[in-house]
Design a protein around this motif. Structure first.
Motif, PDB file in Angstrom:
ATOM      1  N   ALA A   1       0.856  -1.194   0.000  1.00 32.14           N
ATOM      2  CA  ALA A   1       0.000   0.000   0.000  1.00 32.14           C
ATOM      3  C   ALA A   1       0.885   1.234   0.000  1.00 32.14           C
ATOM      4  CB  ALA A   1      -0.907   0.006   1.227  1.00 32.14           C
ATOM      5  N   SER A   2       0.802   2.016  -1.046  1.00 27.77           N
ATOM      6  CA  SER A   2       1.639   3.212  -1.132  1.00 27.77           C
ATOM      7  C   SER A   2       0.892   4.428  -0.603  1.00 27.77           C
ATOM      8  CB  SER A   2       2.042   3.476  -2.582  1.00 27.77           C
ATOM      9  OG  SER A   2       2.906   2.468  -3.046  1.00 27.77           O
ATOM     10  N   LEU A   3       1.599   5.230   0.183  1.00 26.98           N
ATOM     11  CA  LEU A   3       1.036   6.529   0.543  1.00 26.98           C
ATOM     12  C   LEU A   3       0.949   7.388  -0.715  1.00 26.98           C
ATOM     13  CD1 LEU A   3       3.011   7.468   3.795  1.00 26.98           C
ATOM     14  CD2 LEU A   3       0.839   6.265   3.606  1.00 26.98           C
ATOM     15  N   PRO A   4      -0.075   8.208  -0.841  1.00 26.59           N
ATOM     16  CA  PRO A   4      -0.069   9.167  -1.957  1.00 26.59           C
ATOM     17  C   PRO A   4       1.068  10.154  -1.776  1.00 26.59           C
ATOM     18  CG  PRO A   4      -1.819   9.693  -0.405  1.00 26.59           C
ATOM     19  CD  PRO A   4      -1.242   8.370   0.039  1.00 26.59           C
ATOM     20  N   ALA A   5       1.408  10.843  -2.835  1.00 32.41           N
ATOM     21  CA  ALA A   5       2.488  11.827  -2.763  1.00 32.41           C
ATOM     22  C   ALA A   5       2.060  12.960  -1.832  1.00 32.41           C
ATOM     23  CB  ALA A   5       2.802  12.360  -4.149  1.00 32.41           C
ATOM     24  N   ILE A   6       2.769  13.118  -0.725  1.00 28.01           N
ATOM     25  CA  ILE A   6       2.486  14.195   0.223  1.00 28.01           C
ATOM     26  C   ILE A   6       3.437  15.350  -0.088  1.00 28.01           C
ATOM     27  CG2 ILE A   6       2.446  14.886   2.644  1.00 28.01           C
ATOM     28  CD1 ILE A   6       0.247  12.886   1.859  1.00 28.01           C
ATOM     29  N   ARG A   7       2.855  16.451  -0.477  1.00 30.32           N
ATOM     30  CA  ARG A   7       3.626  17.632  -0.872  1.00 30.32           C
ATOM     31  C   ARG A   7       3.692  18.568   0.332  1.00 30.32           C
ATOM     32  NH1 ARG A   7       1.710  22.321  -3.245  1.00 30.32           N
ATOM     33  NH2 ARG A   7       3.203  23.509  -4.492  1.00 30.32           N
TER      34      ARG A   7
END
Length: 369
Positions: A217-223
């Motif tokens: 499960a990948s975290l979404p890209a946190i900017r």
């Protein structure tokens, strides 16, 4: 050294504090660790004021706001301290945005009022309005620094152990448990627990991103961005200021509210430069400050636009501005609050505590995979 904890909550900002409080209140054995000092200003939770408002053009978030308001009232009752000042809130600007918010408030049965810009200016002389105007009285101002302290105090009173200036320097996933290596004032220790809650906002990708990838499960890209609102001295009494959001026809969205004793905080929403949360310089970008002052001079006549006191804070932005709250194995993550999470804090504590004790995630905030 190994201590017997049911949960280790990493992060002593408002979300971590709320989670530790909710878990401890259920009789769970909780350790909270925070890499900085208590009440620090390195993340997204510092400062004395935050907006509470129901004004979303999204039925799910409006419903969460309603639940959050109940949680705020319960938190005030439990602590015996005022935490939410009902100043009301006003939205103005792009008709399609304000009208969409009005539709959702109406659908949820939330009292609200439509005004012309002239009517609004007569009611709130510190502001200039454009487009459509909407106000709702159930909104206001959160005493945010007080809230973090209340949550930490309640967690401790229910038996949680709080450790500040304690950094997680190692994370070992054993499948059913996780061992954390902690560096703190008393040296290096190791703690193993069947549940780890990473309520670390901007630090989530670095701390637990790899662990989630290892579980498919990948975290979404946190900017991560460094935002720079500012306080401006007010010409008006405190009672003159609602919380406000401006949806301009051109340019970035703007928010504002009074911070008693400090001035009126005004800021562009989510426009700051991308930064490393451990390497930020906190230096205001002069051009951005000038742009903010120009905005304030035009739309916030009740303050002195020439005397800004800049503020530096972090946003942990998800791609769709939706929160990221989910669990895989022994690890629960909470991030992606995108500059609008504080208003939900006591509710988020309950939701994350549910997850950490075996509940299902809110579908909107769940990870894929």
């Amino acid at each position: 050294m190994h201590a017997a904890f049911d949960h280790v909550v990493i992060g002593g900002g408002v979300v971590g504090a709320a989670t530790a409080r909710s878990l401890a209140a259920r009789g769970e054995q909780v350790l909270l660790v925070e890499q900085h000092g208590r009440g620090h200003d390195h993340g997204s939770s510092h400062g004395a004021s935050r907006i509470f408002r129901m004004g979303y053009a999204d039925a799910e978030y409006v419903a969460l706001c309603q639940r959050a308001l109940e949680a705020w009232v319960a938190l005030e009752t439990a602590s015996g301290r005022p935490l939410l000042d009902r100043t009301g809130a006003v939205d103005h600007g792009r008709p399609e945005q304000v009208d969409a918010i009005a539709r959702e408030l109406a659908a949820a049965g939330i009292d609200h009022e439509r005004l012309t810009p002239e009517q609004a200016a007569a009611r709130w002389p510190g502001l200039t309005f454009e487009g459509h105007v909407l106000t709702h009285a159930s909104a206001g101002r959160i005493r945010s620094a007080d809230t973090v302290e209340v949550l930490l105090d309640l967690a401790a009173s229910d038996g949680a152990e709080l450790r500040f200036d304690t950094r997680v320097t190692g994370v070992d996933d054993h499948g059913q448990t996780v061992t954390l290596t902690l560096d703190g004032p008393d040296g290096t220790t190791a703690v193993t627990a069947p549940s780890i809650v990473a309520a670390v906002g901007s630090w989530a990708p670095t701390l637990v991103g790899e662990m989630f990838r290892g579980r498919g499960a990948s975290l979404p890209a946190i900017r991560v961005t460094q935002e720079q609102p500012a306080h401006f001295p007010s010409h008006l009494p405190d009672a003159a200021w609602p919380s406000f959001v401006h949806w301009p026809e051109d340019g970035a969205d703007v928010y504002g509210l009074l911070t008693p004793g400090e001035g009126v905080k005004v800021g562009f929403h989510g426009t700051g430069p991308v930064v490393d949360p451990d390497q930020r310089d906190r230096t205001p970008v002069p051009e951005e400050l000038e742009r903010l002052q120009a905005y304030v001079a035009r739309f916030v006549p009740g303050v002195d636009a020439s005397r800004p006191e800049p503020i530096s804070c972090l946003y942990d932005n998800s791609p769709a501005d939706d929160f990221v709250i989910d669990r895989r194995g022994p690890v629960t993550v909470a991030t992606g609050f995108s500059g609008h999470g504080f208003k939900f804090a006591p509710l988020l504590g309950e939701m994350i505590a549910d997850l950490a004790t075996g509940g299902a995630p809110h579908p909107r905030f769940a990870l894929t995979g």
